[in-house]
Design an enzyme around this catalytic site. Sequence first.
Site, PDB file in Angstrom:
ATOM      1  N   ASN A  11       2.768   4.351  15.482  1.00  0.00           N
ATOM      2  CA  ASN A  11       2.340   5.161  15.795  1.00  0.00           C
ATOM      3  C   ASN A  11       0.937   4.292  15.983  1.00  0.00           C
ATOM      4  O   ASN A  11       0.010   3.943  14.968  1.00  0.00           O
ATOM      5  CB  ASN A  11       1.203   6.459  14.588  1.00  0.00           C
ATOM      6  CG  ASN A  11      -0.269   6.806  15.691  1.00  0.00           C
ATOM      7  OD1 ASN A  11      -0.392   6.458  16.550  1.00  0.00           O
ATOM      8  ND2 ASN A  11      -0.076   7.836  14.650  1.00  0.00           N
ATOM      9  N   TRP A  12       0.112   3.673  17.371  1.00  0.00           N
ATOM     10  CA  TRP A  12      -0.362   2.332  17.313  1.00  0.00           C
ATOM     11  C   TRP A  12      -2.061   3.030  16.724  1.00  0.00           C
ATOM     12  O   TRP A  12      -3.179   2.022  17.487  1.00  0.00           O
ATOM     13  CB  TRP A  12      -0.308   1.505  18.027  1.00  0.00           C
ATOM     14  CG  TRP A  12       1.412   0.938  18.106  1.00  0.00           C
ATOM     15  CD1 TRP A  12       1.513   0.464  17.152  1.00  0.00           C
ATOM     16  CD2 TRP A  12       0.984   0.078  19.326  1.00  0.00           C
ATOM     17  NE1 TRP A  12       2.776  -0.189  17.699  1.00  0.00           N
ATOM     18  CE2 TRP A  12       2.529  -0.681  19.064  1.00  0.00           C
ATOM     19  CE3 TRP A  12       1.433  -0.496  20.428  1.00  0.00           C
ATOM     20  CZ2 TRP A  12       3.852  -1.809  19.931  1.00  0.00           C
ATOM     21  CZ3 TRP A  12       1.643  -1.174  21.463  1.00  0.00           C
ATOM     22  CH2 TRP A  12       3.491  -1.346  21.230  1.00  0.00           C
ATOM     23  N   LYS A  13      -2.613   4.369  17.460  1.00  0.00           N
ATOM     24  CA  LYS A  13      -3.461   5.080  17.232  1.00  0.00           C
ATOM     25  C   LYS A  13      -4.358   4.115  18.533  1.00  0.00           C
ATOM     26  O   LYS A  13      -4.227   3.516  19.399  1.00  0.00           O
ATOM     27  CB  LYS A  13      -4.213   4.828  15.640  1.00  0.00           C
ATOM     28  CG  LYS A  13      -2.890   5.751  14.711  1.00  0.00           C
ATOM     29  CD  LYS A  13      -4.067   5.626  12.809  1.00  0.00           C
ATOM     30  CE  LYS A  13      -2.571   5.941  12.425  1.00  0.00           C
ATOM     31  NZ  LYS A  13      -3.075   6.774  11.055  1.00  0.00           N
ATOM     32  N   HIS A  96      -1.549  15.693  15.044  1.00  0.00           N
ATOM     33  CA  HIS A  96      -1.839  14.627  13.799  1.00  0.00           C
ATOM     34  C   HIS A  96      -2.542  14.912  13.041  1.00  0.00           C
ATOM     35  O   HIS A  96      -4.550  15.285  13.366  1.00  0.00           O
ATOM     36  CB  HIS A  96      -1.615  12.614  14.366  1.00  0.00           C
ATOM     37  CG  HIS A  96      -1.801  12.031  13.893  1.00  0.00           C
ATOM     38  ND1 HIS A  96      -3.199  11.771  13.386  1.00  0.00           N
ATOM     39  CD2 HIS A  96      -0.773  11.749  13.276  1.00  0.00           C
ATOM     40  CE1 HIS A  96      -2.625  10.508  11.958  1.00  0.00           C
ATOM     41  NE2 HIS A  96      -1.209  10.472  12.928  1.00  0.00           N
ATOM     42  N   GLU A 168       3.691  14.656   6.889  1.00  0.00           N
ATOM     43  CA  GLU A 168       2.483  13.392   6.725  1.00  0.00           C
ATOM     44  C   GLU A 168       1.828  14.127   5.635  1.00  0.00           C
ATOM     45  O   GLU A 168       0.985  14.991   6.194  1.00  0.00           O
ATOM     46  CB  GLU A 168       2.449  12.765   8.194  1.00  0.00           C
ATOM     47  CG  GLU A 168       3.187  12.623   8.855  1.00  0.00           C
ATOM     48  CD  GLU A 168       3.078  11.996   9.988  1.00  0.00           C
ATOM     49  OE1 GLU A 168       3.145  10.129   9.946  1.00  0.00           O
ATOM     50  OE2 GLU A 168       1.376  11.434  10.498  1.00  0.00           O
ATOM     51  N   SER A 216       2.384   5.805   5.120  1.00  0.00           N
ATOM     52  CA  SER A 216       2.278   4.521   4.320  1.00  0.00           C
ATOM     53  C   SER A 216       3.190   4.183   4.304  1.00  0.00           C
ATOM     54  O   SER A 216       3.369   3.176   3.865  1.00  0.00           O
ATOM     55  CB  SER A 216       1.148   4.647   2.444  1.00  0.00           C
ATOM     56  OG  SER A 216       0.313   4.992   3.042  1.00  0.00           O
ATOM     57  N   GLY A 237       2.286   4.074  10.600  1.00  0.00           N
ATOM     58  CA  GLY A 237       0.952   4.288  11.654  1.00  0.00           C
ATOM     59  C   GLY A 237       0.547   2.645  11.655  1.00  0.00           C
ATOM     60  O   GLY A 237       1.406   1.335  11.855  1.00  0.00           O
ATOM     61  N   GLY A 238      -0.237   1.962   9.911  1.00  0.00           N
ATOM     62  CA  GLY A 238      -0.710   0.699   9.954  1.00  0.00           C
ATOM     63  C   GLY A 238       0.580  -0.438  10.123  1.00  0.00           C
ATOM     64  O   GLY A 238       0.163  -1.228  10.292  1.00  0.00           O
TER      65      GLY A 238
HETATM   66  C1  PEP Z   1      -0.248   8.262  10.711  1.00  0.00           C
HETATM   67  O1  PEP Z   1      -1.024   8.421  10.832  1.00  0.00           O
HETATM   68  O2  PEP Z   1       0.970   9.322  11.284  1.00  0.00           O
HETATM   69  C2  PEP Z   1       0.446   7.348   9.440  1.00  0.00           C
HETATM   70  C3  PEP Z   1       1.979   7.516   8.558  1.00  0.00           C
HETATM   71  O3  PEP Z   1      -0.240   5.892   9.303  1.00  0.00           O
HETATM   72  P1  PEP Z   1       0.040   5.245   7.675  1.00  0.00           P
HETATM   73  O4  PEP Z   1       1.798   5.034   7.872  1.00  0.00           O
HETATM   74  O5  PEP Z   1      -0.442   4.065   8.154  1.00  0.00           O
HETATM   75  O6  PEP Z   1       0.042   5.780   6.727  1.00  0.00           O
END
Ligand code: PEP
Length: 262
Positions: A11-13, A96, A168, A216, A237-238
């Site tokens: 997920n590149w947001k 989300h 999540e 994360s 995500g990140g």
């Molecule tokens: C997300 O936004 O779905 C996510 C899992 O982000 P991150 O991996 O950055 O916590």
Amino acid sequence: MTNKRTLIVANWKMNLNTSQASILLHRLHERIRIHRDIEVVLAPSMLVLQPLSVQIDRRKFRLAAQNAHHKDEGAYTGEVSFTMLQDLVHYAIVGHSERRIYFNESLEDTRDKVAAALRNDITPILCVGETEVEHKNKETRQVLHDQIVTALSNVSSSEIKDIVIAYEPVWAISTFGGKLAKPSDIEPIFEYIRMQIRELYGPKAAKVVRVLYGGSVDDQIARGYLEIEGCDGVLVGGASLNYHKFAGIVDSTYKMLNEGKS
Ligand code: PEP
């Protein structure tokens, strides 16, 4: 583990313009090998979906939208519908926590988006999870129950196999604090999610639906989550913005499957 393909979703947001996204995709193409049991899905911004769809090697990657409007068309300035995305994406992230918290999306909004995705032959990746306060108050199961039951209330028993659920916990997502969840602590939540599906749609559906973990996840810790009983992949995500880290997550999955996780 059944013979479902393990799903790794990036997920590149709201990051990466068209050329940055194209460079990242190019690097991922070079780095990621095809594995018949792994499905790698990229969710770039809406703007970038079209150019990436031309560049992408479809044997290696599939595309996902991060969001869309639940109506198929109409006077909804600034919105993009699932109907418009039909030829571009296989998946769409729905519900989300950033949509629920920053954009006040309700349980019913999520329900309508799940239905719209399915109506347009797009597989929804339904995100569910409790906030830190709910976690501390031991309300996780109630929250997940409400999120799942409402989101699936217009999903038929023939459609349920096409749903992906991503657990999540909001407190584990980097945006909202990024506390690491211990795999052993969340394993019972995976069981609980499948129990919900079993109660709504029966045992076969509960087996077939893919349930992912997100919060994360990076290349160092992905395997701990992937080894959870009943976990069919991860939503990242990140770390998905860094091709070493994201490709490392795919590598761990590859390694784990080749070692024969049963
Ligand atoms: C997300 O936004 O779905 C996510 C899992 O982000 P991150 O991996 O950055 O916590």
